[in-house]
Scaffold this active site. Structure first.
Site, PDB file in Angstrom:
ATOM      1  N   LYS A  82     -11.463   0.667  -2.764  1.00  0.00           N
ATOM      2  CA  LYS A  82     -10.386   1.287  -3.555  1.00  0.00           C
ATOM      3  C   LYS A  82     -10.789   1.247  -5.033  1.00  0.00           C
ATOM      4  O   LYS A  82     -11.710   1.953  -5.408  1.00  0.00           O
ATOM      5  CB  LYS A  82      -9.069   0.628  -3.196  1.00  0.00           C
ATOM      6  CG  LYS A  82      -8.691   1.090  -1.783  1.00  0.00           C
ATOM      7  CD  LYS A  82      -7.568   0.411  -1.084  1.00  0.00           C
ATOM      8  CE  LYS A  82      -7.462   1.021   0.324  1.00  0.00           C
ATOM      9  NZ  LYS A  82      -6.729   0.179   1.268  1.00  0.00           N
ATOM     10  N   SER A 130       0.802  -1.223   0.000  1.00  0.00           N
ATOM     11  CA  SER A 130       0.000   0.000   0.000  1.00  0.00           C
ATOM     12  C   SER A 130       0.832   1.269   0.000  1.00  0.00           C
ATOM     13  O   SER A 130       0.417   2.278  -0.548  1.00  0.00           O
ATOM     14  CB  SER A 130      -0.945   0.003   1.199  1.00  0.00           C
ATOM     15  OG  SER A 130      -0.217  -0.093   2.408  1.00  0.00           O
ATOM     16  N   HIS A 154      -4.724  -3.317  -3.116  1.00  0.00           N
ATOM     17  CA  HIS A 154      -4.250  -2.360  -4.120  1.00  0.00           C
ATOM     18  C   HIS A 154      -4.015  -3.004  -5.484  1.00  0.00           C
ATOM     19  O   HIS A 154      -3.342  -2.427  -6.332  1.00  0.00           O
ATOM     20  CB  HIS A 154      -2.974  -1.662  -3.627  1.00  0.00           C
ATOM     21  CG  HIS A 154      -3.231  -0.853  -2.404  1.00  0.00           C
ATOM     22  ND1 HIS A 154      -3.705   0.440  -2.458  1.00  0.00           N
ATOM     23  CD2 HIS A 154      -3.138  -1.167  -1.098  1.00  0.00           C
ATOM     24  CE1 HIS A 154      -3.874   0.898  -1.226  1.00  0.00           C
ATOM     25  NE2 HIS A 154      -3.545  -0.066  -0.381  1.00  0.00           N
TER      26      HIS A 154
END
Ligand SMILES: *Cc1c(COP(=O)(O)O)cnc(C)c1O
Length: 404
Positions: free
Chosen positions: A252, A193, A221
């Protein structure tokens, strides 16, 4: 001030003294490439909304439709008052997307980690973590009572040494409570991250298999960004079917909020019984699940492919502008190392004055004295905006006092 408040005031002052005090910055606009922060419109390079889905009309419409059909509140835990349709649709969509038998959604990635690790592991077991895994995994590992060991970041020989040790420690021991051998679990992230570098997944899978450990992979991610179907880095490395527990967030690239676990049907059934953050927590608002399902479907569609391509083009443009050379895998996360906390704060402030929002990341998110600017790129950024970022960074980095 009463004694309670004045003690807390002292603690805050100590954080300020170390350059570690944090503050919420009010934003009066949606998340997107431009945000209005304390009244100033800034070019936003701070968000993990990598594909620009957080403001996408398809997700908004899905959320609005779910509010109209199911209202705003879930009422209770899904095991208590019944489990609303949007969660089931989301979980079917997630399992289909990831190519797993089943999926379970949680109210956040944080609670997915907490519930899952706590359900699978306990005292007598061994958890082996990469040094740089996210705080939610560290917290989960500490809370569950298992023995905790940490390997140097992405260091396979360190990992192997720990796996060998764990294998010896586990042999000949039978946990009387469960009538089973203690377990070893390796947890790592696929794309990290704060640095944007990636784990050597094929080697890690080989090692955990060799030493009979389980693997939990946090794709927070990477989901939506890597692999032929954008399932994540495990797909790109061809190891999806060899990972026991695939975890991620819906907040995300997927553009909504919540967390998930994907895996076998039996894993999901087990977590639905034993993951305390699932069992003892009110289900998220149904609209969040509906928006997330729309986000996943969009990622699977041609538009997702296009947005993903746009993102990698922006990443390539940015890297070319900074003369960055590819290490292993490309990432939309660009760390700019600074070092001292105060200096990173000054650099972020100087960038804000130039119209850019690039946050300074400090301890405890990263180690002390390793503060950095963390810039994230999105498919929603235009080419010209990448150019603006490059120019502003260059200007700020030429000022010695705040050099990043
Ligand atoms: C953001 C993040 C999480 C937590 O997910 P949330 O949905 O934000 O709670 C977990 N792991 C990693 C690596 C993350 O970056």
């Amino acid at each position: 001030m009463n004694p309670f408040d004045s003690e807390l005031q002292e603690r805050l002052a100590s954080l300020s003294g170390q350059g570690l005090r944090r503050e919420l910055r009010r934003v009066d606009s949606p998340q997107g490439p431009h945000i209005v922060l304390n009244g100033q419109t800034l070019l936003n390079f701070s968000s993990n909304d990598y594909l620009g889905l957080a403001g996408h009309p398809a997700l908004q419409e899905a959320a609005i439709a779910a509010v109209k059909e199911f209202g705003t509140g879930a009422g209770a835990s899904r095991l208590i008052c019944g489990s609303l349709k949007p969660y089931h649709e989301l979980e079917e969509t997630l399992a289909n997307f990831k190519g797993t038998e089943a999926a379970l959604s949680f109210s956040s990635g944080y609670s997915a980690a907490l519930g899952t690790i706590g359900a699978l592991m306990g005292s007598g077991d061994i958890i082996i973590l990469d040094k740089l895994v996210h705080a939610c995994i560290v917290d989960a590992a500490r809370l569950c009572g298992a023995k905790l060991r940490v390997f140097k970041h992405n260091d396979l020989s360190d990992l192997e040494a720990l796996l060998r040790w764990a294998s010896d420690a586990r042999s000949n021991k039978v946990d009387p409570g469960r009538n089973a051998r203690p377990r070893a679990l390796v947890v790592t992230e696929s794309v990290f991250s704060m640095d944007g570098d990636s784990a050597p997944l094929r080697d890690i899978v080989e090692l955990k298999s060799k030493y009979d450990a389980w693997l939990m992979l946090d794709e927070a991610h990477a989901t939506g960004l890597y692999g032929a179907h954008r399932r994540g880095l495990a797909e790109q490395h061809g190891v999806q079917n060899r990972i026991e527990i695939q975890m991620g967030t819906l907040g995300k690239a997927i553009g909504a909020a919540g967390g998930y676990i994907c895996g076998s049907r039996v894993l999901i059934d087990y977590l639905g019984n034993r993951a305390r953050s699932f069992v003892f927590s009110t289900a998220p608002v149904p609209a969040a699940a509906a928006a997330a399902a729309a986000g996943v479907r969009l990622i699977q569609a041609a538009e997702g492919e296009e947005r993903c391509r746009d993102l990698w083009e922006r990443v390539a443009q940015f890297r070319a502008g900074r003369a960055l050379h590819a290490s292993t895998e490309l990432s939309a996360i660009i760390p700019i190392p600074v070092g001292p906390e105060e200096k990173a704060m000054a650099a972020a402030e100087a960038l804000r004055r130039r119209g850019l929002f690039i946050p300074a990341i400090r301890y405890p998110t990263v180690a002390r004295g390793q503060a950095r600017l963390r810039l994230t790129l999105s498919a929603a950024h235009r080419q010209s905006e990448i150019g603006q970022a490059l120019a502003a960074l260059e200007a700020v980095q030429s000022q010695p006092a705040i050099q990043a």
